[in-house]
Design a protein around this motif. Structure first.
Motif, PDB file in Angstrom:
ATOM      1  N   LEU A 154       0.773  -1.372  -0.045  1.00 47.25           N
ATOM      2  CA  LEU A 154      -0.039  -0.051   0.211  1.00 47.25           C
ATOM      3  C   LEU A 154       0.974   1.193   0.001  1.00 47.25           C
ATOM      4  CD1 LEU A 154      -2.975   1.010   0.339  1.00 47.25           C
ATOM      5  CD2 LEU A 154      -2.720   0.973   2.644  1.00 47.25           C
ATOM      6  N   GLN A 155       0.609   2.119  -0.921  1.00 47.00           N
ATOM      7  CA  GLN A 155       1.416   3.550  -1.027  1.00 47.00           C
ATOM      8  C   GLN A 155       0.126   4.371  -0.934  1.00 47.00           C
ATOM      9  OE1 GLN A 155       3.617   3.516  -4.579  1.00 47.00           O
ATOM     10  NE2 GLN A 155       5.246   2.323  -3.783  1.00 47.00           N
ATOM     11  N   LYS A 156       0.480   5.770  -0.168  1.00 45.15           N
ATOM     12  CA  LYS A 156      -0.360   6.721  -0.275  1.00 45.15           C
ATOM     13  C   LYS A 156       0.673   8.111  -0.287  1.00 45.15           C
ATOM     14  CE  LYS A 156      -3.812   9.641  -0.615  1.00 45.15           C
ATOM     15  NZ  LYS A 156      -4.476   9.862  -1.729  1.00 45.15           N
ATOM     16  N   TYR A 157       0.710   8.950  -1.620  1.00 42.51           N
ATOM     17  CA  TYR A 157       1.567  10.053  -1.644  1.00 42.51           C
ATOM     18  C   TYR A 157       0.557  10.982  -1.778  1.00 42.51           C
ATOM     19  CZ  TYR A 157       5.317   6.774  -3.116  1.00 42.51           C
ATOM     20  OH  TYR A 157       6.452   5.894  -3.232  1.00 42.51           O
ATOM     21  N   PHE A 158       0.955  12.125  -1.130  1.00 44.34           N
ATOM     22  CA  PHE A 158       0.403  13.483  -1.280  1.00 44.34           C
ATOM     23  C   PHE A 158       1.423  14.458  -2.007  1.00 44.34           C
ATOM     24  CE2 PHE A 158      -1.097  11.828   2.827  1.00 44.34           C
ATOM     25  CZ  PHE A 158      -2.554  11.914   2.421  1.00 44.34           C
ATOM     26  N   TRP A 159       0.952  14.990  -3.022  1.00 48.23           N
ATOM     27  CA  TRP A 159       1.590  15.920  -3.855  1.00 48.23           C
ATOM     28  C   TRP A 159       1.785  17.076  -3.751  1.00 48.23           C
ATOM     29  CZ3 TRP A 159       4.595  12.922  -7.227  1.00 48.23           C
ATOM     30  CH2 TRP A 159       4.266  11.645  -7.434  1.00 48.23           C
ATOM     31  N   GLU A 160       2.884  17.881  -3.707  1.00 46.97           N
ATOM     32  CA  GLU A 160       3.223  19.258  -3.738  1.00 46.97           C
ATOM     33  C   GLU A 160       3.538  19.696  -4.952  1.00 46.97           C
ATOM     34  OE1 GLU A 160       6.079  19.581  -0.630  1.00 46.97           O
ATOM     35  OE2 GLU A 160       4.425  19.644   1.045  1.00 46.97           O
ATOM     36  N   ASN A 161       3.419  21.026  -5.398  1.00 45.97           N
ATOM     37  CA  ASN A 161       3.890  21.699  -6.536  1.00 45.97           C
ATOM     38  C   ASN A 161       2.987  21.001  -7.788  1.00 45.97           C
ATOM     39  OD1 ASN A 161       5.363  23.312  -5.145  1.00 45.97           O
ATOM     40  ND2 ASN A 161       7.221  22.038  -5.683  1.00 45.97           N
ATOM     41  N   ASP A 162       1.720  20.602  -7.353  1.00 44.64           N
ATOM     42  CA  ASP A 162       0.871  20.160  -8.452  1.00 44.64           C
ATOM     43  C   ASP A 162      -0.344  20.840  -8.818  1.00 44.64           C
ATOM     44  OD1 ASP A 162       0.675  17.775 -10.014  1.00 44.64           O
ATOM     45  OD2 ASP A 162      -0.732  16.718  -8.526  1.00 44.64           O
ATOM     46  N   SER A 163      -0.453  22.060  -8.487  1.00 47.92           N
ATOM     47  CA  SER A 163      -1.694  22.652  -9.055  1.00 47.92           C
ATOM     48  C   SER A 163      -1.493  23.007 -10.394  1.00 47.92           C
ATOM     49  CB  SER A 163      -1.638  24.037  -8.351  1.00 47.92           C
ATOM     50  OG  SER A 163      -0.732  24.845  -8.489  1.00 47.92           O
ATOM     51  N   PRO A 183       6.334  14.292  -4.381  1.00 46.35           N
ATOM     52  CA  PRO A 183       5.548  13.561  -3.533  1.00 46.35           C
ATOM     53  C   PRO A 183       6.063  13.628  -2.107  1.00 46.35           C
ATOM     54  CG  PRO A 183       7.299  12.152  -4.737  1.00 46.35           C
ATOM     55  CD  PRO A 183       7.583  13.797  -5.119  1.00 46.35           C
ATOM     56  N   VAL A 184       4.971  13.553  -1.218  1.00 41.88           N
ATOM     57  CA  VAL A 184       5.188  13.393   0.138  1.00 41.88           C
ATOM     58  C   VAL A 184       4.746  12.066   0.408  1.00 41.88           C
ATOM     59  CG1 VAL A 184       4.467  14.197   2.456  1.00 41.88           C
ATOM     60  CG2 VAL A 184       4.607  15.692   0.723  1.00 41.88           C
ATOM     61  N   ARG A 185       5.863  11.135   0.804  1.00 40.59           N
ATOM     62  CA  ARG A 185       5.339   9.728   0.886  1.00 40.59           C
ATOM     63  C   ARG A 185       4.903   9.097   2.385  1.00 40.59           C
ATOM     64  NH1 ARG A 185       9.883  10.492  -2.492  1.00 40.59           N
ATOM     65  NH2 ARG A 185       9.917   9.519  -4.282  1.00 40.59           N
ATOM     66  N   ALA A 186       3.605   9.428   2.473  1.00 39.25           N
ATOM     67  CA  ALA A 186       3.153   9.435   3.738  1.00 39.25           C
ATOM     68  C   ALA A 186       3.043   7.855   4.165  1.00 39.25           C
ATOM     69  CB  ALA A 186       1.776   9.868   3.636  1.00 39.25           C
ATOM     70  N   VAL A 187       2.761   6.821   3.261  1.00 40.53           N
ATOM     71  CA  VAL A 187       2.676   5.470   3.180  1.00 40.53           C
ATOM     72  C   VAL A 187       3.500   4.890   2.030  1.00 40.53           C
ATOM     73  CG1 VAL A 187       1.217   3.335   3.574  1.00 40.53           C
ATOM     74  CG2 VAL A 187       0.631   5.437   4.643  1.00 40.53           C
ATOM     75  N   ASP A 188       4.494   3.931   2.127  1.00 40.48           N
ATOM     76  CA  ASP A 188       5.474   3.781   1.046  1.00 40.48           C
ATOM     77  C   ASP A 188       5.616   2.296   1.054  1.00 40.48           C
ATOM     78  OD1 ASP A 188       6.623   4.101  -0.983  1.00 40.48           O
ATOM     79  OD2 ASP A 188       8.180   5.169  -0.226  1.00 40.48           O
ATOM     80  N   GLY A 189       4.582   1.490   0.494  1.00 40.74           N
ATOM     81  CA  GLY A 189       4.749   0.025   0.544  1.00 40.74           C
ATOM     82  C   GLY A 189       4.498  -0.808   1.661  1.00 40.74           C
ATOM     83  N   VAL A 190       3.265  -0.621   2.389  1.00 42.03           N
ATOM     84  CA  VAL A 190       3.013  -1.457   3.502  1.00 42.03           C
ATOM     85  C   VAL A 190       2.285  -2.498   3.280  1.00 42.03           C
ATOM     86  CG1 VAL A 190       1.444  -1.228   5.725  1.00 42.03           C
ATOM     87  CG2 VAL A 190       2.887   0.738   5.146  1.00 42.03           C
ATOM     88  N   SER A 191       2.639  -3.436   3.876  1.00 40.80           N
ATOM     89  CA  SER A 191       2.002  -4.649   3.724  1.00 40.80           C
ATOM     90  C   SER A 191       1.775  -5.569   5.115  1.00 40.80           C
ATOM     91  CB  SER A 191       2.810  -5.805   2.833  1.00 40.80           C
ATOM     92  OG  SER A 191       3.023  -5.376   1.538  1.00 40.80           O
ATOM     93  N   PHE A 192       0.512  -6.271   5.171  1.00 46.67           N
ATOM     94  CA  PHE A 192       0.428  -6.835   6.700  1.00 46.67           C
ATOM     95  C   PHE A 192      -1.143  -7.638   6.380  1.00 46.67           C
ATOM     96  CE2 PHE A 192      -1.037  -2.340   7.498  1.00 46.67           C
ATOM     97  CZ  PHE A 192      -2.224  -2.680   8.013  1.00 46.67           C
ATOM     98  N   ASP A 193      -1.299  -8.336   7.351  1.00 45.11           N
ATOM     99  CA  ASP A 193      -2.521  -9.257   7.339  1.00 45.11           C
ATOM    100  C   ASP A 193      -3.286  -9.080   8.670  1.00 45.11           C
ATOM    101  OD1 ASP A 193      -2.131 -10.164   4.661  1.00 45.11           O
ATOM    102  OD2 ASP A 193      -1.408 -12.245   5.131  1.00 45.11           O
ATOM    103  N   ILE A 194      -4.577  -9.199   8.796  1.00 42.36           N
ATOM    104  CA  ILE A 194      -5.194  -9.384  10.074  1.00 42.36           C
ATOM    105  C   ILE A 194      -6.203 -10.351   9.911  1.00 42.36           C
ATOM    106  CG2 ILE A 194      -6.598  -7.826  11.508  1.00 42.36           C
ATOM    107  CD1 ILE A 194      -5.852  -5.230  10.405  1.00 42.36           C
ATOM    108  N   GLN A 195      -6.097 -11.286  10.920  1.00 42.67           N
ATOM    109  CA  GLN A 195      -6.899 -12.432  10.770  1.00 42.67           C
ATOM    110  C   GLN A 195      -8.232 -11.990  11.662  1.00 42.67           C
ATOM    111  OE1 GLN A 195      -6.270 -15.397   9.448  1.00 42.67           O
ATOM    112  NE2 GLN A 195      -4.222 -14.637   8.912  1.00 42.67           N
ATOM    113  N   PRO A 196      -9.313 -12.641  11.209  1.00 40.23           N
ATOM    114  CA  PRO A 196     -10.603 -12.625  11.755  1.00 40.23           C
ATOM    115  C   PRO A 196     -10.457 -12.658  13.485  1.00 40.23           C
ATOM    116  CG  PRO A 196     -11.165 -14.242   9.953  1.00 40.23           C
ATOM    117  CD  PRO A 196      -9.524 -13.787  10.031  1.00 40.23           C
ATOM    118  N   GLY A 197     -11.204 -11.785  14.101  1.00 43.41           N
ATOM    119  CA  GLY A 197     -11.200 -11.802  15.447  1.00 43.41           C
ATOM    120  C   GLY A 197      -9.948 -11.085  16.224  1.00 43.41           C
ATOM    121  N   GLU A 198      -8.858 -10.952  15.403  1.00 43.57           N
ATOM    122  CA  GLU A 198      -7.587 -10.486  15.888  1.00 43.57           C
ATOM    123  C   GLU A 198      -7.680  -8.940  15.973  1.00 43.57           C
ATOM    124  OE1 GLU A 198      -3.062 -11.270  14.463  1.00 43.57           O
ATOM    125  OE2 GLU A 198      -4.533 -10.882  12.937  1.00 43.57           O
TER     126      GLU A 198
END
Length: 530
Positions: free
Chosen positions: A13-22, A34-49
């Motif tokens: 998962l990636q989420k960038y916010f962009w500056e100088n992009d108007s 790009p402001v790299r707020a989230v950059d390549g995150v991976s994880f799992d969550i099991q039911p009930g966890e």
């Protein structure tokens, strides 16, 4: 989705916010940043966890939670919920996901509309999603039990819309009806919903429904909802407020009339209104007093058991994480650096950043009052320009020296810090030493200037070889040749930590750190610095 599959799977998962992009920036030719707020995150969550997500402020925890819920659109990567990609959902499928995935916000003072009553706040999700729902294709039936009366003379009719309150199983909404003779039933309250009586008989329904009974040649029982949609929603709000520890007579009050802990309970009740499977808890106790924090955490724990919920708990409070979570993911500057079972991670942290976080937690025991605390050096880098390789390497006390470099770990950390300050031109040349002014242009002063600068920037005594390298670099700094100084230091002190980004493994306790790699030090892999 099989029983062994995770309820939530986050992949790259990636989420960038962009500056100088108007539009104006584009017209004048500025490049987006790009402001790299989230950059390549991976994880799992099991039911009930309960998965805890921890890290310093600004590391991207809340943005991760919002993007998982699709409150933010991702730059790249995917999130799967119950086996389906969240970002591919549209129409009714997206609406269903919104019902099944809810959020409790960090600030209970700003997350409630001050113009709405508590009843309105809790029932608002029900109105938006048109609850209660009924499906014409759902079959309704009754399971009948009798006591003191033959079941042969009892007939039960169930209205088609009881699936508004009874969850269907395999397309069938089943109600449970008991009919007793008056002698067997004993004292009952005929005004109570779900109870009715006729000549010599008492009928009851176990679910939150209305029941009517008539006696003629036989006994006829009818089960119905028998309440308006508005009344059903108010009843649902009352029930939720009671479950989170508030009084039902507070429905007509406004948020400003409640304390912080009460407001957070209201937010939890609102999140539970649509009976979700998954909840993101974004710092749910950070704005509360310590005693109230414990109450809210215990409430969340009880509700998880009662409603079979799955949590993503975002927090910077490690004591909260240890109390509540099953596993913990540690986040630094937009990346996950370690994931593990909560007890194992707290007892045996692997990543240097995790170790530093845990070392910063205050201890209640007086036995540890004299313990050494290893604080982190430097500032958190900007997500606009994160370091190359391992993002923690600019502050890491265990940054890996080149294989052929004969210096200890502490000395190498100082040399790396010196190099980074030179690269960032973060060295003041105006005054050096005891406020004595030096003229870098004057060759007679260069040696004294370099000696004073070295004394200010380094605490360690270097070997002759490394002392000469540092002095040459600082002489370049004195002459204003910053790039030459940075290049000279980079040639000698470049680490594998800056050339390659460590990958998070896939075992039960993965860690993204080169300390756990096979020894690697290949100069040909060098990347541009920072």
């Amino acid at each position: 989705m099989s029983a062994d599959d995770p309820l939530v799977r986050v992949d790259g998962l990636q989420k960038y916010f962009w500056e100088n992009d108007s539009l104006l920036d584009r017209l004048v030719g500025d490049e987006p940043v790009p402001v790299r707020a989230v950059d390549g995150v991976s994880f799992d969550i099991q039911p009930g966890e309960t998965l805890g997500l921890v890290g310093e402020s600004g590391c991207g925890k809340s943005t991760t939670g919002e993007t998982v819920l699709r409150l933010q659109e991702p730059t790249d990567g995917d999130v799967a919920f119950a086996g389906e990609s969240v970002y591919g959902l549209e129409g009714d499928a997206l609406t269903e996901f919104r019902r099944n995935a809810q959020v409790v916000f960090q600030d209970p003072f700003s997350s409630l509309d001050p113009r709405m009553t508590i009843g309105g706040i809790v029932t608002q999700p029900l109105e938006i999603h048109d609850w209660p729902w009924t499906d014409d294709e759902v079959e309704t039936r009754a399971e009948l039990r009798t006591d003191g009366i033959s079941s042969d003379i009892v007939s039960v009719t169930v209205d088609d819309d009881v699936d508004k309150l009874v969850t269907p199983v395999d397309g069938v909404a089943t109600v449970h009806v008991t009919v007793r003779s008056r002698d067997v039933a004993g004292d009952v309250d005929p005004d109570e919903r779900g109870v009715a009586e006729a000549e010599g008989v008492v009928a009851e329904v176990a679910e939150d429904l209305s029941i009517a009974v008539e006696r003629g040649d036989g006994i006829e029982v009818r089960v119905s909802v028998d309440r308006s949609t508005k009344q059903l929603r108010l009843d649902r709000a009352r029930d939720l407020l009671e479950r989170v520890g508030l009084s039902v007579d507070q429905l007509d009050r406004y948020p400003h009339e409640f304390s912080g802990g009460q407001r957070q309970r209201i937010g939890i009740a609102r999140a539970l209104a649509l009976e979700p499977e998954f909840m993101v808890l974004d710092e749910p106790t950070s704005a509360l007093d310590v005693s109230v924090q414990a109450q809210v955490l215990n409430l969340l724990d009880d509700l998880q058991t009662e409603f079979d919920l799955t949590y993503l708990l975002i927090s910077h409070d490690l004591s909260v994480i240890r109390h509540v979570c099953d596993r913990v993911a540690v986040m630094y500057l937009g990346e996950i650096v370690e994931i593990g079972p909560v007890d194992e991670l707290f007892e045996d942290p692997k990543h240097p950043y995790t170790q530093a976080l845990l070392d910063s937690v205050p201890r209640a025991s007086t036995d540890e009052r004299d313990r050494e605390r290893e604080t982190l050096s430097g500032d958190v880098p900007s997500p606009r320009d994160p370091p190359s390789g391992c993002r923690f390497r600019t502050r890491c006390p265990k940054v890996i020296p080149p294989a052929d470099l004969e210096v200890d770990q502490e000395t190498f950390r100082e040399l790396m810090t010196l190099r980074e300050r030179v690269e960032d031109r973060d060295v003041s040349l105006e005054t050096v030493g005891d406020d004595e002014e030096f003229d870098p242009e004057n060759e007679d002063d260069v040696d004294a200037f370099v000696a004073a600068l070295k004394d200010r920037l380094l605490e360690t005594t270097l070997s002759p070889r490394h002392d000469a390298i540092v002095e040459d670099a600082l002489a370049s700094v004195a002459a204003g040749e910053w790039d030459a100084a940075a290049e000279a230091l980079r040639e000698e002190y470049e680490s594998v930590c800056e050339r390659r980004n460590p990958e998070l493994g896939s075992d039960a306790h993965p860690v993204a750190c080169h300390l756990y790699d096979e020894p690697v030090d290949r100069p040909e892999e060098r990347a541009p610095n920072r």
